[in-house]
Every structure is written in structure tokens, then in C-alpha cells.
Enzyme design. Sequence first.
Site, mmCIF file in Angstrom:
data_model
loop_
_atom_site.group_PDB
_atom_site.id
_atom_site.type_symbol
_atom_site.label_atom_id
_atom_site.label_comp_id
_atom_site.label_asym_id
_atom_site.label_seq_id
_atom_site.Cartn_x
_atom_site.Cartn_y
_atom_site.Cartn_z
ATOM 1 N N ARG A 199 0.795 -1.391 -0.133
ATOM 2 C CA ARG A 199 0.028 -0.097 -0.088
ATOM 3 C C ARG A 199 0.932 1.404 -0.097
ATOM 4 O O ARG A 199 0.502 2.387 -0.308
ATOM 5 C CB ARG A 199 -0.801 -0.029 1.122
ATOM 6 C CG ARG A 199 -1.897 -1.092 1.177
ATOM 7 C CD ARG A 199 -2.685 -1.132 2.686
ATOM 8 N NE ARG A 199 -3.528 -0.033 2.935
ATOM 9 C CZ ARG A 199 -4.026 0.539 4.205
ATOM 10 N NH1 ARG A 199 -3.572 -0.719 5.095
ATOM 11 N NH2 ARG A 199 -4.425 1.416 4.228
ATOM 12 N N HIS A 242 -6.009 -2.400 12.748
ATOM 13 C CA HIS A 242 -7.283 -2.809 12.728
ATOM 14 C C HIS A 242 -7.749 -3.987 13.880
ATOM 15 O O HIS A 242 -8.906 -4.238 14.132
ATOM 16 C CB HIS A 242 -7.587 -3.533 11.186
ATOM 17 C CG HIS A 242 -7.577 -2.545 10.396
ATOM 18 N ND1 HIS A 242 -6.177 -2.272 9.553
ATOM 19 C CD2 HIS A 242 -8.365 -2.016 9.736
ATOM 20 C CE1 HIS A 242 -6.710 -1.409 8.429
ATOM 21 N NE2 HIS A 242 -7.968 -1.172 8.594
ATOM 22 N N ASP A 314 -8.462 8.111 12.177
ATOM 23 C CA ASP A 314 -8.847 6.964 11.245
ATOM 24 C C ASP A 314 -10.109 6.427 11.981
ATOM 25 O O ASP A 314 -10.581 6.767 13.006
ATOM 26 C CB ASP A 314 -7.723 5.869 11.757
ATOM 27 C CG ASP A 314 -7.506 4.898 10.539
ATOM 28 O OD1 ASP A 314 -8.451 4.572 9.731
ATOM 29 O OD2 ASP A 314 -6.545 4.351 10.584
#
Length: 414
Positions: A199, A242, A314
Amino acid sequence: MKNLYLYILLGLIIILTGCTNREELSDKNSQQEYLPDKETKPVEEVEDKDEIQDIIDNMTLEEKIGQLMVVGLNGNTIDDHTLVMLKKYHIGGFVLFKYNISNVNQTLELLNDLKRANSTNPIPLFLSIDEEGGKVSRLPDSFLKLPPAKKIGDINDKDISLEYGKIIGKRLKSLGFNMNFGPVLDVNSNPKNPVIGDRAFGSTTETVIGNGILVMNGTRSENIISVVKHFPGHGDTNTDSHKDLPVINKELKELKELELAPFIKGIEQETDGIMIGHILFPKLDNKYPATMSIEVITKLLRERLSYEGLIISDDMTMGAIIKNYNIEEAAVEFLKAGGDLLLICHGYENQIKIIEKIKEEIEKGTILKEELDEKLYRILKLKDKYNLKDNLIDEIDIDSINFETEELLNRIYR
């Protein structure tokens, strides 16, 4: 006789001079009556009206709180919860994920329905998505697949990087999105990093800066707000935020040399939005992760780096937060630390709890109304800068976008 004439002439001159002076003095006095006082102005100066501030001044507290949030949806159509968020809580925007998107027509209709439902609100919606290319792509499969950022960094061609950003922007604009959470400006310096990997544009600051900033500029050239991420840097972690809270034990000097460098360049290029990552930097703040840290958000990003744009969290429903903190208290800490816009991607109950907690803190005075209005000003200023409107889109020419994409892919893989 000569002396007599001389005296008569002199007398006449004196008499005439005196009359003249009296007339001039009289004229001056007459004029003075019509001259304005030096301390007053004959015409009132009208200052430029600040329309954004005027909007804020006329908003209710509930409307202000709603604008502080971008929230997720449960399905691929509007449901009752969505309508409540819009009608009752005046929510500021939405974020879509892959499970919200099945095909082009459905996506177009969903975004149009959100705009219709917001029609009674004079403030348009942020309509956002994570569209990075590679494995982080939420758009319908009808669009040709773009390679990950690392491929762009490996090629390291300025024209290709800029066009890559433009293609992302064109795709989003064609469907009705107006905000993208990308590109990633993390430097992938840790080979064991489980979440960044390809990414990132590369493992050096030069590669990330040289390509990431061009992708950002390409995206916003299509009138799509580009939010760079994940400040101060998620590249040197071995934990996926996450799932849990990553920790980076670096001094500020070390961060400046690596992690912060791409963000500093982005700030120089007047990036519109910066997303804060859920990462603990004990050398900066040993209590709170970056998302909740006044040391990171206000003292580092706002003051040291002189960033004046929008600061976005986020997703507050990620494991890094909900496994370690009460979600509504974490959201309040983000705002107290200097953040502007909360991202709440999952759980209708989470959204409601956070709204109620923010209102409670404002009423208690732990979040000052002046601070609230400053956040609102940055949010509305950005919406105004991009001239966001809840205009409906009737159709999409996906063939022309795919044609341009194919031309870019041929250059990438030649």
C-alpha cells in the site's frame, strides 16, 4: 505732496488686504461646517461578509455535532438508521466500503439517495471511500483494476504517478464521491509490517514523496478531496491497527528523518486533509495513541509542522481503539487533542453513543464552544473550497474512464 500720496496709497493697500483676509477666513469657516470630523468617516466601510462564519452562527448545537462525523452504512441501500442520522443528527458525511457496493448503477443510486435524503440540509455531505489501488479498492468490479502503490513507486515516473492519481479521481467523481482516504504516505520501512506493505509507494522517503505527492495532486485535480494517511507514520509497525494498538519507540528526531518527511512535504503542498493513525509513540506521548494525543495532533502537527488543514481520525471502531479504550471517550479525546472530523465506520450504536457523549462534554464545558466552532470552520471551509453540492448524477460513462485506465496500464506494464 509725494509723501502724502505715498501715505494714502499705503493706507489703501492695508485696508484692501484686511478685507481680503477677512473674506478668506469667512470662506474657510463656511467650508469647515461641511467638512467631516477627522475622527469620523463620511461613508461607512463595509467589511467582507464571512459567509462560513454566518452559517456557523446560525447552526444549532445538534447540527454542529453532526458535522464532526463521517459514518458508515450497514448495507447497500439507505435504511431507517441512515435516515435518522441525516434527519435527526444532521450527520456530515458517509464512507462506503466494499459491502456497500455491488455494481455501478447501485452505487450511483445509493449516493444519489444519500444526497436526496440530505436535501433539507443546506450543508452538503462528504461522500468518502478508501480507494488506493491494489488490494484496497472498494469500487465496482466494472472498473479496470489498478496496481498497488508499490508498483507506481517502483516505476517512479512522475507522469505515471500524476495520471494514476487522476484516474482515481475521475472514477470517484463519476459516481458522485467527493473525498478519498488516500494516498498512503507511510514509508514501508519494516518488512514485517502486516498492514501497510505494498500500500506504500516504497521503503524510502524519496520514493514515497516523489510519487505519493503527485498521486495526491492528481486526485485533487479532479475536484476530489485527497486525505493523506496515516500520520505520524504506520510504516514501521509489526501490529495491524485494525486488530490492536501498534507501538513505535522512536524519538522525534528519528521520526522527522523518516516517517514525518512525506507528511511535511504534503503540508508544503497544502494537502487538504491528514488522517491520524491509531499508533502509540511512547517517546511523544506514553498515555494516548496519536489519535487521542494532544502532543501529536496539536503540538506536533498543528504547531511544529504548522498544518492548518482538516485533521481526520482513522476509523474509531478499529481494534486499536475498541480493545483498549471506551469508544465514546476516545472520540472525545480526539476532539480535545485538536482533531476535527471523526470517522465512525461501523455500528449504529457507536455513532449514537459518540454523538451523545460529545454533546455532554460541550454542555459541561470540557469541549469549548469556541473550539467546536473552529473545527466547524475548517470542515465547512473545505466543503466550500471544493464547491461541494448534493447534485444528483444521472449516468456514468464507464467506457471512457476504462479507456483512459487501459492506456495508463499499458504504460505501467510495458
